[in-house]
Motif scaffolding. Structure first.
Motif, PDB file in Angstrom:
ATOM      1  N   GLY A  16       0.799  -1.217   0.000  1.00  0.00           N
ATOM      2  CA  GLY A  16       0.000   0.000   0.000  1.00  0.00           C
ATOM      3  C   GLY A  16       0.831   1.265   0.000  1.00  0.00           C
ATOM      4  N   SER A  17       0.142   2.400   0.125  1.00  0.00           N
ATOM      5  CA  SER A  17       0.782   3.708   0.060  1.00  0.00           C
ATOM      6  C   SER A  17       0.309   4.593   1.201  1.00  0.00           C
ATOM      7  CB  SER A  17       0.455   4.405  -1.266  1.00  0.00           C
ATOM      8  OG  SER A  17       0.932   3.669  -2.367  1.00  0.00           O
ATOM      9  N   LEU A  18       1.175   5.506   1.577  1.00  0.00           N
ATOM     10  CA  LEU A  18       0.839   6.565   2.518  1.00  0.00           C
ATOM     11  C   LEU A  18       1.570   7.831   2.081  1.00  0.00           C
ATOM     12  CD1 LEU A  18       1.169   4.916   6.071  1.00  0.00           C
ATOM     13  CD2 LEU A  18      -0.940   5.734   5.018  1.00  0.00           C
ATOM     14  N   ARG A  19       0.995   8.972   2.420  1.00  0.00           N
ATOM     15  CA  ARG A  19       1.699  10.231   2.203  1.00  0.00           C
ATOM     16  C   ARG A  19       1.830  10.951   3.536  1.00  0.00           C
ATOM     17  NH1 ARG A  19       0.527  15.686  -1.377  1.00  0.00           N
ATOM     18  NH2 ARG A  19      -1.041  16.053   0.265  1.00  0.00           N
ATOM     19  N   LEU A  20       3.044  11.169   3.943  1.00  0.00           N
ATOM     20  CA  LEU A  20       3.315  11.914   5.158  1.00  0.00           C
ATOM     21  C   LEU A  20       3.460  13.394   4.827  1.00  0.00           C
ATOM     22  CD1 LEU A  20       5.960   9.619   6.901  1.00  0.00           C
ATOM     23  CD2 LEU A  20       3.457   9.475   6.951  1.00  0.00           C
ATOM     24  N   SER A  21       2.999  14.221   5.743  1.00  0.00           N
ATOM     25  CA  SER A  21       3.160  15.660   5.615  1.00  0.00           C
ATOM     26  C   SER A  21       3.915  16.185   6.817  1.00  0.00           C
ATOM     27  CB  SER A  21       1.790  16.349   5.533  1.00  0.00           C
ATOM     28  OG  SER A  21       1.080  15.914   4.402  1.00  0.00           O
ATOM     29  N   CYS A  22       4.645  17.250   6.604  1.00  0.00           N
ATOM     30  CA  CYS A  22       5.370  17.922   7.672  1.00  0.00           C
ATOM     31  C   CYS A  22       5.102  19.411   7.526  1.00  0.00           C
ATOM     32  CB  CYS A  22       6.856  17.624   7.577  1.00  0.00           C
ATOM     33  SG  CYS A  22       7.882  18.549   8.737  1.00  0.00           S
ATOM     34  N   ALA A  23       4.299  19.946   8.419  1.00  0.00           N
ATOM     35  CA  ALA A  23       3.932  21.358   8.380  1.00  0.00           C
ATOM     36  C   ALA A  23       4.819  22.148   9.326  1.00  0.00           C
ATOM     37  CB  ALA A  23       2.475  21.534   8.765  1.00  0.00           C
ATOM     38  N   ALA A  24       5.296  23.277   8.846  1.00  0.00           N
ATOM     39  CA  ALA A  24       6.194  24.102   9.643  1.00  0.00           C
ATOM     40  C   ALA A  24       5.518  25.383  10.067  1.00  0.00           C
ATOM     41  CB  ALA A  24       7.442  24.422   8.843  1.00  0.00           C
ATOM     42  N   SER A  25       5.923  25.865  11.214  1.00  0.00           N
ATOM     43  CA  SER A  25       5.468  27.173  11.688  1.00  0.00           C
ATOM     44  C   SER A  25       6.638  27.843  12.383  1.00  0.00           C
ATOM     45  CB  SER A  25       4.285  27.039  12.643  1.00  0.00           C
ATOM     46  OG  SER A  25       4.647  26.273  13.775  1.00  0.00           O
ATOM     47  N   GLY A  26       6.533  29.130  12.556  1.00  0.00           N
ATOM     48  CA  GLY A  26       7.587  29.880  13.216  1.00  0.00           C
ATOM     49  C   GLY A  26       8.504  30.579  12.237  1.00  0.00           C
ATOM     50  N   ARG A  27       8.898  29.874  11.197  1.00  0.00           N
ATOM     51  CA  ARG A  27       9.711  30.444  10.135  1.00  0.00           C
ATOM     52  C   ARG A  27       9.354  29.742   8.846  1.00  0.00           C
ATOM     53  NH1 ARG A  27      16.024  31.244  11.561  1.00  0.00           N
ATOM     54  NH2 ARG A  27      15.919  32.042   9.443  1.00  0.00           N
ATOM     55  N   THR A  28       9.609  30.408   7.740  1.00  0.00           N
ATOM     56  CA  THR A  28       9.373  29.754   6.466  1.00  0.00           C
ATOM     57  C   THR A  28      10.481  28.745   6.197  1.00  0.00           C
ATOM     58  OG1 THR A  28      10.572  31.481   5.286  1.00  0.00           O
ATOM     59  CG2 THR A  28       8.201  31.776   5.547  1.00  0.00           C
ATOM     60  N   LEU A  29      10.125  27.729   5.427  1.00  0.00           N
ATOM     61  CA  LEU A  29      11.064  26.657   5.143  1.00  0.00           C
ATOM     62  C   LEU A  29      11.936  26.920   3.920  1.00  0.00           C
ATOM     63  CD1 LEU A  29       8.934  23.444   5.765  1.00  0.00           C
ATOM     64  CD2 LEU A  29      10.599  24.525   7.289  1.00  0.00           C
ATOM     65  N   ASN A  30      11.720  28.048   3.249  1.00  0.00           N
ATOM     66  CA  ASN A  30      12.348  28.204   1.937  1.00  0.00           C
ATOM     67  C   ASN A  30      13.849  28.428   1.985  1.00  0.00           C
ATOM     68  OD1 ASN A  30      12.360  30.795   2.836  1.00  0.00           O
ATOM     69  ND2 ASN A  30      10.961  31.598   1.290  1.00  0.00           N
ATOM     70  N   SER A  31      14.449  28.452   3.167  1.00  0.00           N
ATOM     71  CA  SER A  31      15.904  28.489   3.237  1.00  0.00           C
ATOM     72  C   SER A  31      16.457  27.309   4.036  1.00  0.00           C
ATOM     73  CB  SER A  31      16.369  29.807   3.864  1.00  0.00           C
ATOM     74  OG  SER A  31      15.816  29.967   5.150  1.00  0.00           O
ATOM     75  N   SER A  71       9.056  15.732  -1.474  1.00  0.00           N
ATOM     76  CA  SER A  71       8.751  16.960  -2.205  1.00  0.00           C
ATOM     77  C   SER A  71       8.460  18.058  -1.191  1.00  0.00           C
ATOM     78  CB  SER A  71       7.563  16.760  -3.146  1.00  0.00           C
ATOM     79  OG  SER A  71       6.391  16.418  -2.424  1.00  0.00           O
ATOM     80  N   ARG A  72       8.428  19.285  -1.696  1.00  0.00           N
ATOM     81  CA  ARG A  72       8.153  20.402  -0.804  1.00  0.00           C
ATOM     82  C   ARG A  72       7.284  21.414  -1.520  1.00  0.00           C
ATOM     83  NH1 ARG A  72      13.645  22.469   1.161  1.00  0.00           N
ATOM     84  NH2 ARG A  72      12.360  24.135   2.076  1.00  0.00           N
ATOM     85  N   ASP A  73       6.445  22.077  -0.742  1.00  0.00           N
ATOM     86  CA  ASP A  73       5.619  23.167  -1.231  1.00  0.00           C
ATOM     87  C   ASP A  73       5.891  24.341  -0.296  1.00  0.00           C
ATOM     88  OD1 ASP A  73       3.656  25.000  -1.879  1.00  0.00           O
ATOM     89  OD2 ASP A  73       2.118  23.467  -2.237  1.00  0.00           O
ATOM     90  N   ASP A  74       6.783  25.214  -0.714  1.00  0.00           N
ATOM     91  CA  ASP A  74       7.178  26.314   0.164  1.00  0.00           C
ATOM     92  C   ASP A  74       6.044  27.318   0.374  1.00  0.00           C
ATOM     93  OD1 ASP A  74      10.653  26.381  -0.979  1.00  0.00           O
ATOM     94  OD2 ASP A  74       9.675  25.223   0.614  1.00  0.00           O
ATOM     95  N   ALA A  75       5.138  27.405  -0.568  1.00  0.00           N
ATOM     96  CA  ALA A  75       3.991  28.299  -0.395  1.00  0.00           C
ATOM     97  C   ALA A  75       3.116  27.833   0.771  1.00  0.00           C
ATOM     98  CB  ALA A  75       3.180  28.364  -1.673  1.00  0.00           C
ATOM     99  N   LYS A  76       3.087  26.516   0.986  1.00  0.00           N
ATOM    100  CA  LYS A  76       2.307  25.954   2.088  1.00  0.00           C
ATOM    101  C   LYS A  76       3.189  25.644   3.297  1.00  0.00           C
ATOM    102  CE  LYS A  76      -1.218  23.839  -0.821  1.00  0.00           C
ATOM    103  NZ  LYS A  76      -1.924  22.591  -1.184  1.00  0.00           N
TER     104      LYS A  76
END
Length: 127
Positions: A16-31, A71-76
C-alpha cells in the motif's frame, strides 16, 4: 525557531501507500533543506530522504529508492513524503527535520546535521 508537525501516518497493508506531511510554523522553510528520518523499535534513527532548499536536489536511502518520493511546497510551508509499495520493514516512527546550515543546492544525510525536528508519526505496515 521552527516548529515541525508530522501527520499522515497509520496502519497499511504491505504494497500500500501513505503520504506523510510535515507542516512548519515559526519560520518559512524556503531556506532550509528538509529531511525525513525513521526509527524502528530497538534500532537507531536512520536517514530516509532529503530535499534541498533550492533547485530540488533530492537524496534517498537505498532501501526506499524508487518507492518513496520527497517533495516540498514552500507556499504551504510543508514537506511531503510519498511512500509507495510499502513493506513491513518500513514500519517505524517517521520524523521530519530541517537543516539550516547547508548550501542552497545540497542535502545531508546525517541526523546530527539537522537543527529542528518534529515529534514523529507512526507508520505500521502489516504483512
Amino acid at each position: 525557531q521552527v516548529q515541525l508537525v508530522e501527520s499522515g501516518g497509520g496502519l497499511v497493508q504491505a504494497g500500500g501507500s501513505l503520504r506523510l506531511s510535515c507542516a512548519a510554523s515559526g519560520r518559512t522553510l524556503n531556506s532550509y533543506a528538509m529531511g525525513w528520518f525513521r526509527q524502528a523499535p530497538g534500532k537507531e534513527r536512520e536517514f530516509v530522504a532529503a530535499i534541498s532548499w533550492r533547485r530540488g536536489t533530492t537524496n534517498y536511502a537505498d532501501s526506499v529508492k524508487g518507492r518513496f518520493t520527497i517533495s516540498r511546497d514552500d507556499a504551504k510551508n510543508t514537506v511531503y513524503l510519498q511512500m509507495n509499495v510499502l513493506k513491513p520493514e518500513d514500519t517505524a516512527v517517521y520524523y521530519c527535520a530541517a537543516d539550516l546550515a547547508v548550501s542552497w543546492y545540497a542535502v545531508r544525510r546525517g541526523a546530527h546535521d539537522y537543527d529542528y525536528w518534529g515529534q514523529g508519526t507512526q507508520v505500521t505496515v502489516s504483512s
